[in-house]
Every structure is written in structure tokens, then in C-alpha cells.
Design a protein around this motif. Structure first.
Motif, mmCIF file in Angstrom:
data_model
loop_
_atom_site.group_PDB
_atom_site.id
_atom_site.type_symbol
_atom_site.label_atom_id
_atom_site.label_comp_id
_atom_site.label_asym_id
_atom_site.label_seq_id
_atom_site.Cartn_x
_atom_site.Cartn_y
_atom_site.Cartn_z
ATOM 1 N N THR A 19 0.802 -1.222 0.000
ATOM 2 C CA THR A 19 0.000 0.000 0.000
ATOM 3 C C THR A 19 0.833 1.269 0.000
ATOM 4 O O THR A 19 0.337 2.341 -0.333
ATOM 5 C CB THR A 19 -0.913 0.026 1.238
ATOM 6 N N GLY A 20 2.122 1.164 0.405
ATOM 7 C CA GLY A 20 2.966 2.342 0.506
ATOM 8 C C GLY A 20 2.738 3.149 1.766
ATOM 9 O O GLY A 20 3.378 4.190 1.962
ATOM 10 N N GLU A 21 1.827 2.696 2.641
ATOM 11 C CA GLU A 21 1.565 3.413 3.882
ATOM 12 C C GLU A 21 2.698 3.212 4.881
ATOM 13 O O GLU A 21 3.343 2.155 4.906
ATOM 14 C CB GLU A 21 0.242 2.949 4.497
ATOM 15 N N THR A 22 2.935 4.230 5.685
ATOM 16 C CA THR A 22 3.961 4.141 6.718
ATOM 17 C C THR A 22 3.346 3.676 8.030
ATOM 18 O O THR A 22 2.174 3.944 8.307
ATOM 19 C CB THR A 22 4.637 5.501 6.938
ATOM 20 N N HIS A 37 -0.567 9.363 19.355
ATOM 21 C CA HIS A 37 0.375 10.466 19.206
ATOM 22 C C HIS A 37 1.360 10.243 18.066
ATOM 23 O O HIS A 37 1.807 11.206 17.442
ATOM 24 C CB HIS A 37 1.127 10.698 20.519
ATOM 25 N N VAL A 38 1.736 9.015 17.786
ATOM 26 C CA VAL A 38 2.669 8.786 16.684
ATOM 27 C C VAL A 38 1.936 8.572 15.368
ATOM 28 O O VAL A 38 2.560 8.571 14.309
ATOM 29 C CB VAL A 38 3.612 7.592 16.974
ATOM 30 N N ALA A 39 0.605 8.394 15.436
ATOM 31 C CA ALA A 39 -0.196 8.268 14.210
ATOM 32 C C ALA A 39 -1.442 9.146 14.316
ATOM 33 O O ALA A 39 -2.572 8.658 14.245
ATOM 34 C CB ALA A 39 -0.576 6.806 13.974
ATOM 35 N N VAL A 94 3.168 8.595 11.347
ATOM 36 C CA VAL A 94 2.903 7.555 10.353
ATOM 37 C C VAL A 94 1.403 7.404 10.144
ATOM 38 O O VAL A 94 0.584 8.012 10.838
ATOM 39 C CB VAL A 94 3.515 6.215 10.798
ATOM 40 N N ASN A 95 1.049 6.554 9.154
ATOM 41 C CA ASN A 95 -0.359 6.344 8.851
ATOM 42 C C ASN A 95 -1.056 5.477 9.894
ATOM 43 O O ASN A 95 -2.239 5.663 10.170
ATOM 44 C CB ASN A 95 -0.508 5.681 7.473
ATOM 45 N N GLU A 96 -0.328 4.507 10.455
ATOM 46 C CA GLU A 96 -0.949 3.644 11.447
ATOM 47 C C GLU A 96 0.129 2.956 12.281
ATOM 48 O O GLU A 96 1.327 3.033 11.977
ATOM 49 C CB GLU A 96 -1.834 2.595 10.775
#
Length: 660
Positions: A15-18, A131-133, A45-47
Motif C-alpha cells: 500500500t505504501g503506507e507508513t 500520538h505517533v499516528a 505515520v499512517n498507522e
């Protein structure tokens, strides 16, 4: 126990998601974990994926928007049953009770201090993921187990207390949760400006958004609700820092294109201070610049004839107009290796990486040794570019003091006190800008010993190598170091008076192959980002470095030393000034005593008034990290130097306090 560095985002190959994983968080110490979760330098990041199977990730770490709505039948039932005044009062009590409960939960549970691995696991699962996503909108709704736990706890407590209608109390509580989740979703999905356009409640909701964004980007333990202190005053500058969208907004809707974190963090201290000073020189006096570190500015210092001839010859070669290897041609690297070698130490061409000037060499070294969240020790006062490079990359600059009364030697105890488990390197500038210091072999060995005790590599900024005045001796750090690996940065810009030709280098001193499989290939990869330095200059390097006669260097150094001696002796007579005689390079720092002047409070005011009244441009040393000094450049023609000193003397006498 050792801990890994601050995590870098993983990328889903499909998917290219981080994303981050649970292991990314648990490999950190509690202190590192808190810094990672709450720092505005953390890459979001995304998730976050706690489990390999997506089903369990969704079920246990994310709350689909419809799950909190499972509580609505309970709420609707109590709102549609016959409403008595007492029931209405208990529902209102539940609405109000939500506020202190939310405060307690956020303050003492969601943002509990992380002191050990258990609290770290609990915090990450409960709230660290959000907090990080922050762009993962699944996390903005209160999880169903959180709502259920709180509602059940309240119901039990008030049953024990024999509250007449605990069900109505819980209904009011759940109504406020749904209000909270709705606003929370808006804040994370849209910018404050977009939210402000909502009819009727837009102004209120925009203030909520600004306040809550400080929770994510500024002070997480203070601004953790979207309901308290929403009418606090924020300056336009403060609000503007909160305008970056947490997501890309609605599909199909253009938003203002935001600069990257790296671009926003790239700040040149010289430009920041000087450009904000709205000043003009005295039109009645010719401008004399003592601030520009370009030795070619006045034309009295020019590249050697041999270098000019080599460039002309190289331009005519058909083989030097294309791409060269990104790390430099073999002939050019061989020439640098021979130039940088000494009788007791031979540099090999394979240990040389060519760069686009020494500043690029420094950037590659900083980028190659440290990650965002790490720190590098820098000299203070020191070349302002060091700070610019670190901050742009999210690296913390830590400053060790140089001692003005000891010819700017490093304060060794202060330097060593700054080292911690996130320190990645020590940067040493010798001969130095802006101080003009040249360190003795003894002092360099003391610095090397500190780095050896703490297992830290050295970045050596040696662009002014061998540019020393009589009575001093230059030593390459890499040649003195037996065990500490050294990245030595140099170039042709200063010694050959050609800063615009843009060729520098990194010489890798690594006697024990500590860089062989890691840093060295990493630097070569980093060099590929600009596809190598100027190919014409590379083609001329061998001739430039080997054919320039010693008499050329001697003449340049003599001009610099003559200027230094004249300025030093002249300004010793200036009230309020105390010059330090440099030992090399092309700069001098001059101390200012504000108490000796009637109307000058600091170095910036001295700089401003000197420029306005005398058309003399120097630099306030606050741009280099030290107050109440000015830096002047020693590359001017002697007649300009004499005129500048005369004007400075007159300026100081004019502003000096009268001694009774």
C-alpha cells in the motif's frame, strides 16, 4: 542494556503506507519512548501495527466510528422515556461530571509518566499510538472498551452511593463523550481555518482545534483536552504554527501546501538576526565589509595562476563535461589523498569522498552519523552552519564552551558533561571560525582522549588546515588519533581562494575499520543525492593541488597575519573593546564591554550603530553562540583595514562613557 535509536517509519510494500510496530516502541528506554511519542520532531505515520493480522489490529487498537454508537440505544431510551425534572437534573449532572472525569483520565491515565517497561506497554497501547499516528482517524474516537469501562465504573459507584437514577447519570456522561468524539474527529480531519468556517460554532471550534494541536505539537501534558482553556489568547504567530493539517483534508479539496519539517527547521542564525535589523549604512561614508567570509570580495586575494590555468585547460577537455562518480573521480581523489598526506601518515584515495564544498562535506557527516532525536556536540562559539545542519535534520545541537581567556581552547569538563546515550559525535573545528584559534597537539590529544573514553567518532572541520600564523603549528586530528575514527572535512575554497568552485572532501581516518561496513558506504550513498561535485574543477584538481607554489600560500598568509596584527594593535586602544589575537584562519573575535559605553547594550546594538554611523559591517557574535563579541574578517586590503580601524576607534570614543 542498550537501546535502539528513535524508530524510523516502516513502509508497507503493497500500500505504501507508513507504520510503526510494537517492537519499535518497546526497544526504547522509558525516557527515549516519551521523547519519541511527544516530540514534535517525531515522524508521524499512517498507522501502528501491534499484531501481524490486520483483524486483531482493528479490533484491539482501533475504534471504528460506529462502535461508540452502540451506546446510543441506551442514551435514546432514557431520553425518550417520560422525563421527570429529577431525571433531567441527573442527566445534566452526568453531562457536567464528564469534564472532571475526562481531566482525571487524560492527566493521570492517558498521560501517566512512563517509568518502566510495564507502564510503557500500557501507555503505548492506551494512548501512545494516537500520538505517533495522529492522522489515523480510527484513533480519534473513544474506544468502545474505554467508554464501557468508564460508564460501568460510574454506574457501579453511584449504585453503591444509592444515587436515585444512576442510569440517567450515565446517559448524560455518554452524551458528552459523543460530543467530544465529534469535535476530536473534526480537529484531526481538518485545519483550524476550515473548522472556523462551520456556521454558528466555528469560532468556538477553531479555538478548540488550536488548543488541542498544542497538545500534539507543543505541550502534551498541559493541553490534553478540547474543552478547557479554549478562550485563552494566542498570538497570530502561535496560531500560524498550528495550521498544518493533521491529515490532507477532504478528498478533492486543495489546502495550502505546507513546507516540510526539514524546511521549517532550516534556519541560518546569521540571516535570522541580520535580516531582521532594518538598518542602512551611512550614505556619506564608503561601505567597508568586515563580515563576509568570502576572501575574493575585494579582489586583493585571488586563486593562484596555476589553478586558473588548470581550470581553463579542463574546460577544453571533452571528457570532463559529463557526470562523474558521485564520490569523485579517481584522479581527483588521488590528488586530495596526496595533498592531505604527511610523512608519517599516508591517505589512500579510497578513503577520500569528494563533495560540493566543505559545507556539503559537513552536512554528509552529520547526516551519516546521527538520526533525528540524536545529538552532536558543537563548539560555542562556532560556525553557525553547524546548528543549521543539525536542526534541519532533527538532530539536537549541544554546545561545549570555548574559553576566550585561554585562546579559545575547549572546556574539556564541560564537553564531557554533555555526553549521553544519544550523543553520536563531537565536532571539532581547527583552525577555527570565528575564533581564529589553532589548537596545540596536547589539546587535540585531550579532546581525542575524551572521545575514546566515550566511544564517540569525531567530525573534524579542517577547511583552514595549514592556514596558520607564524609561531603556531597545525595538526590533523585523524593523524593524531590511534583509536578514534575521524571524518576530516576540507576543501579548496579558503586556501586556494575559490569558494565558488565548490569542491570539498571527506577524508576517512579509520585505523580499526569501525566505519568500513557502515559509515563509509553510507557516506558514499549520501554523495549520490547530488550526483557529485563540479566535474570541471575535479578535472583540474591534480594540477591545482600539486602545482601551486608555496610562495602563493606564504603571500596569502602574510596578508592575513598583517591584517590581524594591525587590527589587534589598533583596537587595543579602543575603549570598550578587547581583541584576541588569532593564531590562524581568517577571522578575529573582539570582546565588547557594554558597561564602557553610554548607549550600547550588547553586540547586536554595537553592530547596528557601527553600520548606521560608520558604514562598517561586522557580525555580532551572538550568531555564533556567544554574546558581546563581534567577528571581523581579515581578508580586506590593508588600506581598507586601516580605514575601518580608524572609524571603529572614532565610533568607540564617541560612545564611550566619560571617565571623571
Amino acid at each position: 542494556m542498550t537501546f535502539s535509536k528513535i524508530p524510523t517509519p516502516r513502509v508497507d510494500p503493497v500500500t505504501g503506507e507508513t507504520y510503526y510496530t510494537r517492537e519499535d516502541a518497546m526497544n526504547l528506554s522509558p525516557q527515549q519512548y516519551e521523547e519519541w511519542v511527544y516530540s514534535n520532531k517525531t515522524v508521524h505515520v499512517n498507522e501502528v501495527r501491534l499484531y501481524e493480522q490486520k483483524f486483531w489490529n482493528i479490533l484491539l487498537t482501533k475504534s471504528p466510528p460506529f462502535l461508540p454508537l452502540l451506546f446510543w440505544p441506551f442514551v435514546i431510551y432514557y431520553l425518550t422515556t417520560p422525563m421527570t425534572f429529577l431525571r433531567f437534573m441527573w442527566i445534566c449532572t452526568g453531562l457536567l461530571l464528564w469534564f472532571p472525569m475526562e481531566y482525571v483520565f487524560h492527566r493521570f491515565l492517558f498521560h501517566l509518566p512512563v517509568v518502566g517497561i510495564r507502564s510503557q506497554k500500557f501507555h503505548f497501547f492506551l494512548h501512545g499510538i494516537h500520538h505517533v499516528a495522529p492522522t489515523d482517524l480510527w484513533h480519534v474516537f473513544s474506544p468502545v472498551y474505554e467508554l464501557g469501562a468508564q460508564a460501568f465504573l460510574i454506574w457501579c459507584v453511584f449504585n453503591i452511593l444509592h444515587v436515585p437514577d444512576p442510569n440517567a447519570l450515565v446517559s448524560g456522561l455518554l452524551i458528552n463523550y459523543i460530543r467530544y468524539d465529534s469535535i476530536h474527529y473534526l480537529i484531526h480531519a481538518y485545519t483550524p481555518d476550515q473548522i472556523g468556517k462551520i456556521p454558528f460554532a466555528g469560532g468556538y471550534l477553531k479555538q478548540c482545534a488550536i488548543h488541542h494541536r498544542q497538545h500534539h505539537f507543543s505541550n502534551p501534558r498541559k493541553h490534553f483536552t478540547i474543552s478547557f482553556k479554549i478562550f485563552a489568547h494566542y498570538s497570530d504567530e502561535k496560531i500560524s504554527t498550528m495550521e498544518k493539517p493533521m491529515t490532507n483534508g477532504m478528498k478533492g479539496t486543495w489546502l495550502p501546501i505546507q513546507a516540510s519539517r526539514s524546511a521549517r527547521n532550516t534556519i541560518n542564525p546569521i540571516r535570522r538576526i541580520v535580516d531582521r535589523m532594518k538598518i542602512s549604512p551611512n550614505p556619506a561614508k564608503e561601505m567597508i565589509s568586515l563580515s563576509i567570509g568570502d576572501p575574493t570580495h575585494y579582489g586583493n586575494m585571488l586563486p593562484p595562476v596555476e589553478a586558473l590555468e588548470a581550470i581553463v585547460e579542463a574546460v577544453q577537455l571533452p571528457t570532463c563535461h559529463g557526470y562523474a562518480p558521485s564520490f569523485g573521480t579517481l584522479d581527483a581523489r588521488r590528488a586530495v589523498a596526496q595533498f592531505w598526506s604527511r610523512s608519517n601518515y599516508i591517505v589512500k584515495p579510497e578513503d577520500v569522498i569528494l563533495t560540493s564544498g566543505c559545507s556539503h562535506a559537513l552536512e554528509m557527516c552529520v547526516d551519516g552519523l546521527a538520526d533525528s532525536g540524536d545529538n552532536i556536540l558543537l563548539p560555542r562559539p562556532g560556525f553557525s552552519l553547524y546548528v543549521t545542519l543539525c536542526q534541519s535534520l532533527g538532530i539536537e545541537p549541544r554546545f561545549y564552551d570555548l574559553l576566550p581567556n585561554e585562546q579559545w581552547r575547549a572546556d574539556l569538563s564541560h564537553l564531557e558533561s554533555l555526553i549521553d546515550d544519544r550523543t553520536r559525535a563531537v565536532l571539532i573545528n581547527n583552525p577555527s571560525n570565528p575564533c581564529g584559534a589553532v589548537y596545540s597537539e596536547e589539546h587535540l590529544r585531550q579532546l581525542i582522549n575524551i572521545c575514546e573514553r566515550n566511544h564517540l567518532p569525531i567530525i573534524a572541520d579542517e577547511i583552514y588546515a595549514d592556514m596558520i600564523f607564524s609561531g603556531n603549528q597545525f595538526h590533523f586530528l585523524g593523524m593524531l588519533s590511534e583509536n578514534v575514527p575521524v571524518l576530516s572535512c576540507g576543501g579548496i575554497s579558503k586556501r586556494f581562494i575559490c569558494p565558488g568552485w565548490r569542491v570539498g572532501w571527506i577524508v576517512i581516518h579509520d585505523r580499526h575499520n569501525l566505519f568500513k561496513d557502515t559509515i563509509k558506504p553510507g557516506l558514499m550513498d549520501l554523495s549520490s543525492r547530488i550526483l557529485g561535485p563540479n566535474s570541471v574543477t575535479q578535472a583540474a584538481m591534480s594540477h591545482i593541488l600539486s602545482e601551486t607554489p608555496d610562495s602563493y600560500y606564504d603571500d596569502i598568509l602574510q596578508q592575513l597575519q598583517n591584517n590581524a596584527e594591525f587590527v589587534y594593535n589598533s583596537l587595543l586602544e579602543a575603549p570598550g573593546l578587547r581583541p584576541t589575537m588569532p593564531q590562524g584562519a581568517m577571522y578575529m573575535l573582539i570582546a565588547i564591554n557594554p558597561s564602557a559605553f553610554l548607549d550600547i547594550q550588547d553586540d547586536k546594538e554595537f553592530f547596528t550603530k557601527l553600520l548606521c554611523e560608520e558604514s562598517i559591517s561586522c557580525l555580532p557574535a551572538s550568531v555564533f553562540g556567544i554574546d558581546n563579541f563581534i567577528r571581523i574578517v581579515l581578508t580586506t586590503p590593508m588600506e581598507k583595514t586601516e580605514e575601518a580601524c580608524q572609524r571603529i576607534l572614532e565610533f568607540c570614543h564617541r560612545h564611550a562613557k566619560t571617565i571623571a
